[in-house]
Motif scaffolding. Sequence first.
Motif, short mmCIF file in Angstrom:
data_model
loop_
_atom_site.label_atom_id
_atom_site.label_comp_id
_atom_site.label_asym_id
_atom_site.label_seq_id
_atom_site.Cartn_x
_atom_site.Cartn_y
_atom_site.Cartn_z
N UNK A 12 11.71 -4.13 42.01
CA UNK A 12 12.05 -5.35 42.72
C UNK A 12 10.90 -5.90 43.56
N UNK A 13 10.28 -5.08 44.38
CA UNK A 13 9.23 -5.60 45.26
C UNK A 13 8.07 -6.21 44.48
N UNK A 14 7.51 -5.53 43.48
CA UNK A 14 6.44 -6.17 42.70
C UNK A 14 6.91 -7.44 41.97
N UNK A 15 8.16 -7.45 41.54
CA UNK A 15 8.69 -8.64 40.88
C UNK A 15 8.77 -9.81 41.86
N UNK A 16 9.18 -9.54 43.08
CA UNK A 16 9.23 -10.58 44.10
C UNK A 16 7.83 -11.08 44.44
N UNK A 17 6.88 -10.17 44.51
CA UNK A 17 5.49 -10.56 44.78
C UNK A 17 4.95 -11.43 43.66
N UNK A 37 10.82 -2.30 53.84
CA UNK A 37 11.24 -1.14 53.05
C UNK A 37 12.56 -1.47 52.36
N UNK A 38 12.53 -1.50 51.06
CA UNK A 38 13.74 -1.81 50.30
C UNK A 38 14.47 -0.52 49.94
N UNK A 39 15.78 -0.49 50.14
CA UNK A 39 16.55 0.69 49.76
C UNK A 39 16.67 0.77 48.24
N UNK A 40 17.00 1.93 47.71
CA UNK A 40 17.24 2.02 46.27
C UNK A 40 18.42 1.11 45.89
N UNK A 41 18.21 0.32 44.86
CA UNK A 41 19.25 -0.62 44.41
C UNK A 41 19.46 -0.47 42.92
N UNK A 42 20.70 -0.64 42.49
CA UNK A 42 20.97 -0.60 41.05
C UNK A 42 20.45 -1.87 40.40
N UNK A 43 20.40 -1.89 39.09
CA UNK A 43 19.82 -2.99 38.33
C UNK A 43 20.53 -4.31 38.62
N UNK A 44 21.83 -4.27 38.76
CA UNK A 44 22.59 -5.51 39.01
C UNK A 44 22.21 -6.13 40.34
N UNK A 45 22.07 -5.32 41.37
CA UNK A 45 21.70 -5.85 42.69
C UNK A 45 20.25 -6.32 42.71
#
Length: 64
Positions: A12-17, A37-45
């Motif tokens: 997620x973070x690199x995708x947002x960047x 710091x992003x918490x672990x998230x499932x693919x849907x979130x």
Amino acid sequence: MLRPQILDDLGLEPALRWLARSLADAAGVAIELDAGALPPLDAERQTLLFRVAQEGLSNVVRHS
């Protein structure tokens, strides 16, 4: 393409960047991303958050 491949490849973070950099380059504006710091998230979130950020940034670029 509801889920961008970059989410699966990098997370997620690199995708947002990547999203911020792509929109900034295309629109000629400065976009600063502080994901913290992003918490672990499932693919849907991850997909949901990416799409929300995409829509929000697109609106900023469109209306600024």
